[in-house]
Design an enzyme around this catalytic site. Structure first.
Site, mmCIF file in Angstrom:
data_model
loop_
_atom_site.group_PDB
_atom_site.id
_atom_site.type_symbol
_atom_site.label_atom_id
_atom_site.label_comp_id
_atom_site.label_asym_id
_atom_site.label_seq_id
_atom_site.Cartn_x
_atom_site.Cartn_y
_atom_site.Cartn_z
ATOM 1 N N LEU A 267 45.923 34.751 42.987
ATOM 2 C CA LEU A 267 46.534 36.067 42.832
ATOM 3 C C LEU A 267 45.506 37.172 42.940
ATOM 4 O O LEU A 267 45.802 38.266 43.386
ATOM 5 C CB LEU A 267 47.211 36.178 41.466
ATOM 6 C CG LEU A 267 48.443 35.321 41.227
ATOM 7 C CD1 LEU A 267 48.885 35.436 39.786
ATOM 8 C CD2 LEU A 267 49.569 35.740 42.148
ATOM 9 N N GLY A 268 44.307 36.886 42.492
ATOM 10 C CA GLY A 268 43.302 37.934 42.528
ATOM 11 C C GLY A 268 41.978 37.409 42.042
ATOM 12 O O GLY A 268 41.885 36.306 41.515
ATOM 13 N N GLY B 7 35.258 40.146 38.584
ATOM 14 C CA GLY B 7 33.927 39.726 38.181
ATOM 15 C C GLY B 7 33.972 38.530 37.236
ATOM 16 O O GLY B 7 33.057 37.730 37.187
ATOM 17 N N PHE B 8 35.099 38.382 36.541
ATOM 18 C CA PHE B 8 35.213 37.334 35.534
ATOM 19 C C PHE B 8 35.583 35.988 36.115
ATOM 20 O O PHE B 8 35.385 34.968 35.503
ATOM 21 C CB PHE B 8 36.284 37.739 34.536
ATOM 22 C CG PHE B 8 37.565 38.118 35.213
ATOM 23 C CD1 PHE B 8 38.410 37.139 35.706
ATOM 24 C CD2 PHE B 8 37.898 39.454 35.414
ATOM 25 C CE1 PHE B 8 39.569 37.485 36.370
ATOM 26 C CE2 PHE B 8 39.058 39.789 36.084
ATOM 27 C CZ PHE B 8 39.894 38.806 36.563
ATOM 28 N N VAL C 277 42.242 34.525 39.293
ATOM 29 C CA VAL C 277 43.541 34.347 38.664
ATOM 30 C C VAL C 277 44.472 33.641 39.651
ATOM 31 O O VAL C 277 44.551 34.018 40.821
ATOM 32 C CB VAL C 277 44.141 35.698 38.236
ATOM 33 C CG1 VAL C 277 45.500 35.491 37.593
ATOM 34 C CG2 VAL C 277 43.211 36.402 37.270
ATOM 35 N N ASP D 106 38.097 48.346 27.834
ATOM 36 C CA ASP D 106 37.993 48.249 29.298
ATOM 37 C C ASP D 106 39.310 48.649 29.949
ATOM 38 O O ASP D 106 39.857 47.929 30.774
ATOM 39 C CB ASP D 106 37.578 46.833 29.704
ATOM 40 C CG ASP D 106 36.914 46.801 31.078
ATOM 41 O OD1 ASP D 106 36.595 47.889 31.600
ATOM 42 O OD2 ASP D 106 36.732 45.713 31.628
#
Ligand SMILES: *[C@@H]1O[C@H](CO)[C@@H](O)[C@H](O)[C@H]1NC(C)=O
Ligand SMILES: *[C@@H]1O[C@H](CO)[C@@H](O)[C@H](O)[C@H]1NC(C)=O
Ligand SMILES: *[C@@H]1O[C@H](CO)[C@@H](O)[C@H](O)[C@H]1NC(C)=O
Ligand SMILES: *[C@@H]1O[C@H](CO)[C@@H](O)[C@H](O)[C@H]1NC(C)=O
Ligand SMILES: *[C@@H]1O[C@H](CO)[C@@H](O)[C@H](O)[C@H]1NC(C)=O
Ligand SMILES: *[C@@H]1O[C@H](CO)[C@@H](O)[C@H](O)[C@H]1NC(C)=O
Length: 662
Positions: A334-335, A338-339, A342, A459
């Site tokens: 889905l996307g 930086g983490f 998904v 954030d």
């Protein structure tokens, strides 16, 4: 001290890790003859090349020769087969037409040259060892002459095991490669997953234009060859002659080592690791005893931390999530941020989910993982992305959320690449945008004031806001969120600099603290973004605000042209005069509210309560000065008092005090 010990351990582990068996001869020298190579009697080093069959003028007929690297290579051991890559450059200059007989890359148990292996035998076998296990040899032959009807055509490559007959061969006639042209030929041979592949190109080390010449069937070489083999070349001439030269040679193999070596490593290294491990343990134990402070990197197990938190969400098994996401397949992506990445998933009961797979090298570490699972997991609000569960297995950190069919807000706001535009061709109208702003405000008000613990999101930005099927916005990504105990009203701030440039309040750079007011600031930036359809700008320091959206909107507000900042995609339709006036009134109120939230002085920013009242038409927007006030230091946020440390109290987050370098 602790780090030094750890680094020693890692160095030792690295040293014992799989080594490679590597050598490289960019050219050959006389001195290599006995120090690095083993050459048969007539083989020679001359003009920077190995002449596998010699160039002693007049005496070139009926020779065979071999040349090996001096050290043996472990091809297999009890558990596994090795793999290797080798690249070399051949030069074959025919002296008759055609030339004869050819050259071969070989793996041989024995370095000695068989007697009477000249002529058709290529130095590989002789009449009596041919076809027997005594030969102990694998050869990739580069044959220049058809010496018998069984042999391939003049210009061919074959793979032979213990025999001069090939198990598989390929003519080079339909390729660009001509072995007999007298020009350098670069060859690459790979043995990988039991398969030998041969690649070649004309010219000296032209690796990028290589053609695949031959791929063998799976060959478990442990059935034919000894554990240790010598790698090298053999060649021969008959009354048909040629010069068989190798001008370069590089070899890179996995060194699976011999048993003896392994035992040695086990006996030396393991006790050493245990010893050092013991020291580290003792050291940590003492240090922990000395202070009651919990050490930030002496993590208790993740599970304990999450499950000790009062409202732990469901723990999933890795295999369930692997199945749901189709093995984290590309189609389900889905996307990416930086983490990590998904993925969309579908659970057994047909429930759609989104799974965040924290990438191992992302900035979201275990701390953020725990923070996210424990904070958002215990919160319930219609404008917060619901966290359904989590998983920590095999070093995989996974978070399961409800699925948001319409993706993240940023994709609708900013000019995207053409591909994305197709995907997100929908332009959010004013009503939807206003709804999004209100949704986020409600979520933040709940975090700041509505739930048991005060939570700072830290954030807030467009890419962390998700849209559900009806374009209702939900705040997500609580990786940076921090809980603050509510009872003690002074503890409203937390000490880590974190967030996204452009959304960070000016005082953050000086105080380095996140507060309720810094969340409000980020919300203000978001409001401006949503209305203008512009990115917040790259703002890395407090004195460079000129590029930011806040500065830009403020300036136009000062000139009385605030409505001109509105995204052209929603301001365009002005047919109905009444409707246009109403729209402009509404949008102006929200813009001014956004500016108020972005007041450089944190004390002057409204609370989320006030923001909501304005959005609901229950109050008029706060007064905003015509000119953007200068940022004045010190500007204490009302919720923060110097002298009282802001480190967190009790609860699940206590181990994390200060983070740096975010
Ligand atoms: C090489 O071998 C062939 C046949 O075996 C023979 O006719 C020829 O004389 C030999 N040449 C030399 C130089 O020994
Ligand atoms: C051989 O080359 C292939 C492809 O370039 C690579 O994937 C493989 O790791 C290499 N193997 C060794 C032992 O270097
Ligand atoms: C083949 O080579 C082996 C080993 O060098 C040797 O013992 C044997 O006599 C040779 N056979 C012939 C027919 O020359
Ligand atoms: C290879 O090159 C040689 C020398 O240039 C030439 O005589 C021969 O015909 C070529 N062979 C092929 C198959 O092109
Ligand atoms: C290769 O063959 C040997 C026995 O010949 C067997 O023990 C080994 O498992 C095989 N290795 C592979 C990778 O197939
Ligand atoms: C090599 O010898 C064979 C017979 O043994 C003969 O037919 C052939 O012409 C010879 N080739 C050369 C290049 O002398």
């Amino acid at each position: 001290m602790k780090y030094q010990l750890l680094s020693i351990i890692f160095t030792i582990i690295a040293l014992t890790k799989v080594n490679s068996f590597y050598f490289n001869f960019p050219t050959f020298q006389q001195s290599d003859r006995s120090t690095k190579l083993l050459l048969s009697k007539f083989a020679n080093i001359y003009k920077d090349a190995i002449q596998v069959t010699p160039d002693n003028r007049g005496e070139i007929e009926n020779y065979s020769g071999r040349a090996f690297y001096i050290k043996p290579y472990t091809l297999w051991n009890k558990n596994k087969l090795s793999s290797f890559n080798t690249t070399f450059v051949l030069n074959i200059s025919p002296q008759t037409s055609p030339g004869g007989e050819g050259i071969a890359f070989i793996l041989a148990s024995d370095t000695s040259l068989p007697e009477n292996s000249a002529g058709e035998w290529l130095g590989i076998v002789n009449a009596s060892t041919n076809g027997t296990s005594r030969a102990g040899i694998l050869a990739v032959e580069f044959d220049t002459r058809q010496s018998s009807t069984k042999d391939g055509p003049h210009n061919h490559v074959g793979i032979n095991i213990n025999s001069i007959a090939s198990i598989v061969q390929a003519s080079l006639d339909n390729t660009k490669v001509n072995l007999s042209s007298g020009i350098h030929v670069t060859v690459r041979i790979q043995y990988f997953n039991d398969v030998i592949s041969v690649f070649a190109s004309m010219g000296d080390y032209l690796l990028d234009s290589m053609e695949t010449i031959l791929v063998s069937p799976p060959l478990n070489l442990s059935s034919y060859l000894r554990q240790e083999v010598y790698v090298g070349f053999s060649a021969s001439t008959s009354n048909y002659t040629e010069l068989n030269c190798v001008t370069r040679w590089e070899f890179n193999g996995v060194d699976i080592g011999s048993k003896g070596k392994l035992l040695w490593i086990i006996w030396i290294i393991i006790p050493l690791v245990i010893l050092i491990g013991g020291f580290v343990f003792l050291f940590l134990y003492c240090r922990r005893k000395r202070s009651d402070e919990v050490q930030e990197d002496a993590y208790p197990r993740i599970e304990d931390q999450i499950q000790h938190s009062s409202m732990a969400p469901k723990k999933y098994q890795l295999k369930e999530l692997v199945k749901a996401t189709n093995g984290f397949s590309h189609q389900n992506k889905l996307g990416q941020g930086g983490f990590g990445t998904v993925y969309k998933g579908i659970l057994g009961n047909n429930k759609e989910i989104a799974v965040k797979r924290v990438s191992k090298d992302s900035r979201q570490g275990k701390q953020e993982f725990i923070a996210e699972v424990t904070t958002i997991g215990s919160l319930h609000h219609k404008n917060l992305v619901k966290l359904i569960g989590w998983c920590y297995e095999k070093k995989e950190l996974l978070i399961v959320y409800e699925f948001m069919p319409n993706g993240s807000l940023d994709k609708y706001l900013f000019n995207q690449s053409r591909e994305l535009e197709l995907h997100y061709s929908k332009v959010l109208d004013w009503k939807t945008r206003n709804g999004v702003i209100r949704d986020v405000a409600q979520a933040l008000d709940y975090l700041h004031d509505g739930c048991e613990k005060k939570v700072l999101h830290r954030d807030i930005k467009a890419s962390n806001i998700m849209l559900d099927f009806d374009y209702v916005a939900k705040l997500g990504d609580f990786g940076l969120a921090r809980t603050i105990q509510k009872r003690n009203e002074t503890h409203h701030s937390t000490k880590e600099i974190a967030g996204t440039p452009g959304y960070m309040a000016p005082e953050t750079f000086l105080t380095g603290r996140a507060t309720v007011e810094t969340d409000v600031y980020a919300f203000g930036v978001l409001v401006l973004e949503v209305i203008c359809g512009k990115r917040p700008g790259n703002v890395y320091a407090q004195d460079d605000y000129k590029n930011s959206i806040v500065y830009w909107v403020w300036e136009l507000y000062g000139n009385g042209k605030i409505v001109s900042v509105v995204d052209k995609r929603i301001s365009g339709k002005g047919d109905d005069e009444d409707e246009r006036v109403k729209f402009e009134e509404e949008v102006e109120i929200v813009l001014i509210l956004g500016l108020a939230c972005c007041h450089p002085n944190p004390n002057k920013r409204p609370s989320m309560k006030t923001v909501l009242m304005v959005l609901n038409g229950e109050a008029s927007p706060p007064m905003v000065p015509i000119e953007r006030p200068a940022f004045v230091w010190p500007a204490m946020p009302s919720s923060f008092k110097e002298g009282e440390d802001s480190s967190l109290i009790n609860g699940t987050l206590t181990p994390f005090t200060e983070l740096s370098g975010r």
